[in-house]
Design a protein around this motif. Sequence first.
Motif, PDB file in Angstrom:
ATOM      1  N   ILE A   1      11.757  -0.535 -12.180  1.00  0.00           N
ATOM      2  CA  ILE A   1      11.520  -0.790 -10.735  1.00  0.00           C
ATOM      3  C   ILE A   1      10.672  -2.111 -10.691  1.00  0.00           C
ATOM      4  CG2 ILE A   1      10.429  -0.063  -8.434  1.00  0.00           C
ATOM      5  CD1 ILE A   1      11.013   2.974  -9.472  1.00  0.00           C
ATOM      6  N   HIS A   2      11.202  -3.281 -10.149  1.00  0.00           N
ATOM      7  CA  HIS A   2      10.631  -4.385  -9.962  1.00  0.00           C
ATOM      8  C   HIS A   2       9.854  -4.724  -8.883  1.00  0.00           C
ATOM      9  CE1 HIS A   2      13.512  -6.821 -13.009  1.00  0.00           C
ATOM     10  NE2 HIS A   2      13.968  -5.464 -13.362  1.00  0.00           N
ATOM     11  N   SER A   3       9.808  -3.773  -7.769  1.00  0.00           N
ATOM     12  CA  SER A   3       9.318  -4.127  -6.797  1.00  0.00           C
ATOM     13  C   SER A   3       8.170  -3.448  -6.246  1.00  0.00           C
ATOM     14  CB  SER A   3      10.521  -4.072  -5.731  1.00  0.00           C
ATOM     15  OG  SER A   3      11.114  -2.791  -6.062  1.00  0.00           O
ATOM     16  N   VAL A   4       7.110  -3.015  -7.012  1.00  0.00           N
ATOM     17  CA  VAL A   4       6.020  -2.212  -6.680  1.00  0.00           C
ATOM     18  C   VAL A   4       5.182  -3.119  -6.018  1.00  0.00           C
ATOM     19  CG1 VAL A   4       3.936  -0.972  -7.292  1.00  0.00           C
ATOM     20  CG2 VAL A   4       6.204  -0.431  -8.375  1.00  0.00           C
ATOM     21  N   ASP A   5       4.611  -3.036  -4.703  1.00  0.00           N
ATOM     22  CA  ASP A   5       3.993  -4.097  -4.028  1.00  0.00           C
ATOM     23  C   ASP A   5       2.934  -3.408  -3.192  1.00  0.00           C
ATOM     24  OD1 ASP A   5       5.462  -2.841  -2.031  1.00  0.00           O
ATOM     25  OD2 ASP A   5       6.226  -4.490  -1.267  1.00  0.00           O
ATOM     26  N   SER A   6       2.588  -2.092  -3.672  1.00  0.00           N
ATOM     27  CA  SER A   6       1.202  -1.430  -2.944  1.00  0.00           C
ATOM     28  C   SER A   6       0.826  -0.322  -4.013  1.00  0.00           C
ATOM     29  CB  SER A   6       1.790  -0.931  -1.583  1.00  0.00           C
ATOM     30  OG  SER A   6       2.450   0.140  -1.706  1.00  0.00           O
ATOM     31  N   LEU A   7      -0.291  -0.146  -3.807  1.00  0.00           N
ATOM     32  CA  LEU A   7      -0.918   1.003  -4.756  1.00  0.00           C
ATOM     33  C   LEU A   7      -0.044   2.348  -4.093  1.00  0.00           C
ATOM     34  CD1 LEU A   7      -2.608   2.146  -6.578  1.00  0.00           C
ATOM     35  CD2 LEU A   7      -4.430   2.293  -5.070  1.00  0.00           C
ATOM     36  N   ARG A   8       0.038   2.479  -2.867  1.00  0.00           N
ATOM     37  CA  ARG A   8       0.733   3.795  -2.183  1.00  0.00           C
ATOM     38  C   ARG A   8       1.814   3.995  -2.826  1.00  0.00           C
ATOM     39  NH1 ARG A   8       3.262   3.499   2.867  1.00  0.00           N
ATOM     40  NH2 ARG A   8       3.930   5.851   3.513  1.00  0.00           N
ATOM     41  N   LEU A   9       2.661   2.788  -2.914  1.00  0.00           N
ATOM     42  CA  LEU A   9       4.159   2.868  -3.498  1.00  0.00           C
ATOM     43  C   LEU A   9       4.007   3.570  -4.933  1.00  0.00           C
ATOM     44  CD1 LEU A   9       7.171   2.662  -3.488  1.00  0.00           C
ATOM     45  CD2 LEU A   9       6.905   0.273  -3.789  1.00  0.00           C
TER      46      LEU A   9
ATOM     47  N   ASP B   1      -4.570 -12.679  -5.899  1.00  0.00           N
ATOM     48  CA  ASP B   1      -5.979 -12.213  -5.947  1.00  0.00           C
ATOM     49  C   ASP B   1      -5.907 -10.696  -5.914  1.00  0.00           C
ATOM     50  OD1 ASP B   1      -5.331 -11.997  -3.538  1.00  0.00           O
ATOM     51  OD2 ASP B   1      -7.098 -13.182  -2.584  1.00  0.00           O
ATOM     52  N   LYS B   2      -5.036 -10.045  -5.415  1.00  0.00           N
ATOM     53  CA  LYS B   2      -5.343  -8.507  -5.404  1.00  0.00           C
ATOM     54  C   LYS B   2      -4.594  -7.909  -6.781  1.00  0.00           C
ATOM     55  CE  LYS B   2      -5.935  -7.702  -0.920  1.00  0.00           C
ATOM     56  NZ  LYS B   2      -4.913  -8.168  -0.033  1.00  0.00           N
ATOM     57  N   ILE B   3      -4.005  -8.792  -7.513  1.00  0.00           N
ATOM     58  CA  ILE B   3      -3.142  -8.082  -8.766  1.00  0.00           C
ATOM     59  C   ILE B   3      -4.188  -7.167  -9.820  1.00  0.00           C
ATOM     60  CG2 ILE B   3      -1.759  -8.685 -10.925  1.00  0.00           C
ATOM     61  CD1 ILE B   3      -0.392  -8.823  -7.796  1.00  0.00           C
ATOM     62  N   THR B   4      -5.134  -7.800 -10.311  1.00  0.00           N
ATOM     63  CA  THR B   4      -5.899  -7.206 -11.127  1.00  0.00           C
ATOM     64  C   THR B   4      -6.538  -5.844 -10.585  1.00  0.00           C
ATOM     65  OG1 THR B   4      -7.709  -8.889 -10.791  1.00  0.00           O
ATOM     66  CG2 THR B   4      -6.683  -9.134 -12.945  1.00  0.00           C
ATOM     67  N   GLY B   5      -7.076  -6.009  -9.456  1.00  0.00           N
ATOM     68  CA  GLY B   5      -7.515  -4.738  -8.685  1.00  0.00           C
ATOM     69  C   GLY B   5      -6.637  -3.706  -8.730  1.00  0.00           C
ATOM     70  N   ILE B   6      -5.426  -3.953  -8.558  1.00  0.00           N
ATOM     71  CA  ILE B   6      -4.197  -2.879  -8.343  1.00  0.00           C
ATOM     72  C   ILE B   6      -3.955  -2.429  -9.772  1.00  0.00           C
ATOM     73  CG2 ILE B   6      -2.151  -4.093  -8.171  1.00  0.00           C
ATOM     74  CD1 ILE B   6      -1.106  -2.195  -6.039  1.00  0.00           C
ATOM     75  N   LEU B   7      -3.877  -3.317 -10.679  1.00  0.00           N
ATOM     76  CA  LEU B   7      -3.605  -2.835 -12.098  1.00  0.00           C
ATOM     77  C   LEU B   7      -4.609  -1.738 -12.423  1.00  0.00           C
ATOM     78  CD1 LEU B   7      -2.662  -6.113 -14.286  1.00  0.00           C
ATOM     79  CD2 LEU B   7      -1.647  -3.984 -14.313  1.00  0.00           C
ATOM     80  N   GLN B   8      -5.789  -2.198 -12.184  1.00  0.00           N
ATOM     81  CA  GLN B   8      -6.816  -1.312 -12.815  1.00  0.00           C
ATOM     82  C   GLN B   8      -6.547   0.291 -12.145  1.00  0.00           C
ATOM     83  OE1 GLN B   8      -9.275  -2.323 -14.741  1.00  0.00           O
ATOM     84  NE2 GLN B   8     -10.200  -4.203 -13.772  1.00  0.00           N
ATOM     85  N   GLU B   9      -6.140   0.317 -10.851  1.00  0.00           N
ATOM     86  CA  GLU B   9      -5.881   1.722 -10.214  1.00  0.00           C
ATOM     87  C   GLU B   9      -4.512   2.264 -10.761  1.00  0.00           C
ATOM     88  OE1 GLU B   9      -7.650   3.095  -7.805  1.00  0.00           O
ATOM     89  OE2 GLU B   9      -9.107   1.233  -7.604  1.00  0.00           O
ATOM     90  N   ILE B  10      -3.506   1.246 -11.071  1.00  0.00           N
ATOM     91  CA  ILE B  10      -2.117   1.750 -11.633  1.00  0.00           C
ATOM     92  C   ILE B  10      -2.502   2.436 -12.980  1.00  0.00           C
ATOM     93  CG2 ILE B  10       0.283   1.374 -12.219  1.00  0.00           C
ATOM     94  CD1 ILE B  10       0.444  -0.568  -9.498  1.00  0.00           C
ATOM     95  N   LEU B  11      -3.466   1.894 -13.665  1.00  0.00           N
ATOM     96  CA  LEU B  11      -3.718   2.366 -15.012  1.00  0.00           C
ATOM     97  C   LEU B  11      -4.177   3.763 -15.104  1.00  0.00           C
ATOM     98  CD1 LEU B  11      -5.125  -1.002 -16.766  1.00  0.00           C
ATOM     99  CD2 LEU B  11      -2.767   0.167 -17.296  1.00  0.00           C
TER     100      LEU B  11
ATOM    101  N   GLN C   1      11.315   1.620  -0.313  1.00  0.00           N
ATOM    102  CA  GLN C   1      10.487   2.535   0.606  1.00  0.00           C
ATOM    103  C   GLN C   1      10.086   3.753   0.099  1.00  0.00           C
ATOM    104  OE1 GLN C   1      14.162   2.063   3.517  1.00  0.00           O
ATOM    105  NE2 GLN C   1      12.668   1.822   4.969  1.00  0.00           N
ATOM    106  N   THR C   2       9.028   4.157   0.442  1.00  0.00           N
ATOM    107  CA  THR C   2       8.626   5.519  -0.142  1.00  0.00           C
ATOM    108  C   THR C   2       9.361   6.587  -0.170  1.00  0.00           C
ATOM    109  OG1 THR C   2       7.081   5.886   1.829  1.00  0.00           O
ATOM    110  CG2 THR C   2       5.980   4.845  -0.034  1.00  0.00           C
ATOM    111  N   ASN C   3      10.222   6.573   1.199  1.00  0.00           N
ATOM    112  CA  ASN C   3      11.035   8.039   1.211  1.00  0.00           C
ATOM    113  C   ASN C   3      12.285   7.962   0.399  1.00  0.00           C
ATOM    114  OD1 ASN C   3      12.376   6.016   2.502  1.00  0.00           O
ATOM    115  ND2 ASN C   3      12.695   7.260   4.433  1.00  0.00           N
ATOM    116  N   LYS C   4      12.291   6.696  -0.652  1.00  0.00           N
ATOM    117  CA  LYS C   4      13.617   6.596  -1.392  1.00  0.00           C
ATOM    118  C   LYS C   4      13.223   6.654  -2.834  1.00  0.00           C
ATOM    119  CE  LYS C   4      16.808   5.556   1.719  1.00  0.00           C
ATOM    120  NZ  LYS C   4      16.529   4.235   2.509  1.00  0.00           N
TER     121      LYS C   4
END
Length: 225
Positions: free
Chosen positions: A100-108, A143-153, A86-89
Motif C-alpha cells: 500500500i503506497h498511500s499511507v498518509d496518516s497514523l490513523r490509517l 517534517d512529520k515523517i520521522t515522527g509518524i515513522l516512530q509511531e508506525i514502528l 479510505q479507512t472504510n476500505k
Amino acid sequence: MIKDNIAKARERVKKACLEVGRIHAAVTIIAVSKNRSVEEIKEAITCGVTDIGENKVQEALKKYYELRVTDYGLRNIKWHMIGHLQTNKVKEAVKIFDLIHSVDSLRLAVEINKAAAKINKVQDVLIEVKTSPEEAKYGLNPDKITGILQEILQLRNVRVKGLMTIAALVDNPEQARPYFRMLRELRDKINQPLVLSMGMTDDFQVAVEEGADMVRIGRGIFSRQ
Ligand SMILES: *Cc1c(COP(=O)(O)O)cnc(C)c1O
C-alpha cells in the motif's frame, strides 16, 4: 502496442540508470491499470509485467479475483494500492494488496494494522509524502515523517518499506526533479533502507535518475504513445 510500450519503458529506465550509474534491474516498473480492462492487464502480464497498480479498492478487487480464476492466477503478480485509501476500505485492501503506497496518516496505519492482524498478515506499506505542499492533495508534510515513522514502528502488523510521492504537474519533466530529489534526501536523512516510489508516465526517467526504486506507469504502458 502494450508490448512495444513496455519495451520502450524498460529502455528508458535503463537509459536513466546508465546516466547516473545505477543498476536497472533494481527498478520495478508498476503497470498502473486503473480504468483498464482485465484483458489489457493480461496482455501486460504476458509481456512480462509482474507488478500491477490500482487506485481504487473496489475496482482492484474485481480485477484481482477475475484474474485469479484464470491461468494468470498462478503467476506471482504483485498488487500495489497507489491511490488514496479510505479507512472504510482498509479491510478489503489488506486482503489483496502486497504493498500500500498511500499511507498518509497514523490513523490509517492503525486501521491497516488492525485489519492485517485479523488475517495474520504483516502489511507492507509506503508513507506518502507531500513534496509539493501547494499542489498535492494527499500525503504528509516532510517534517512529520520521522515522527509518524516512530509511531508506525510500534505496530506489529504494518511494515514500512519506503516512501512515495506524486510530483506536482509540470510542463517539462525536468521541473519535477526537485520533488523527486526532496524525497530521496528525506530518505537519506532518515538513514534507513527505505525504497522510493516515484515517477509516472511523463517524468519517470527523471525519477529514476533521482533514485526511484519503483515507477508507476499508466498511460505509458496502456495508451498509444
Ligand atoms: C494514475 C496514477 C499513476 C500513473 O499515471 P500515468 O501518468 O498514467 O503514468 C501513478 N501514480 C498514481 C498515484 C496514479 O494515480
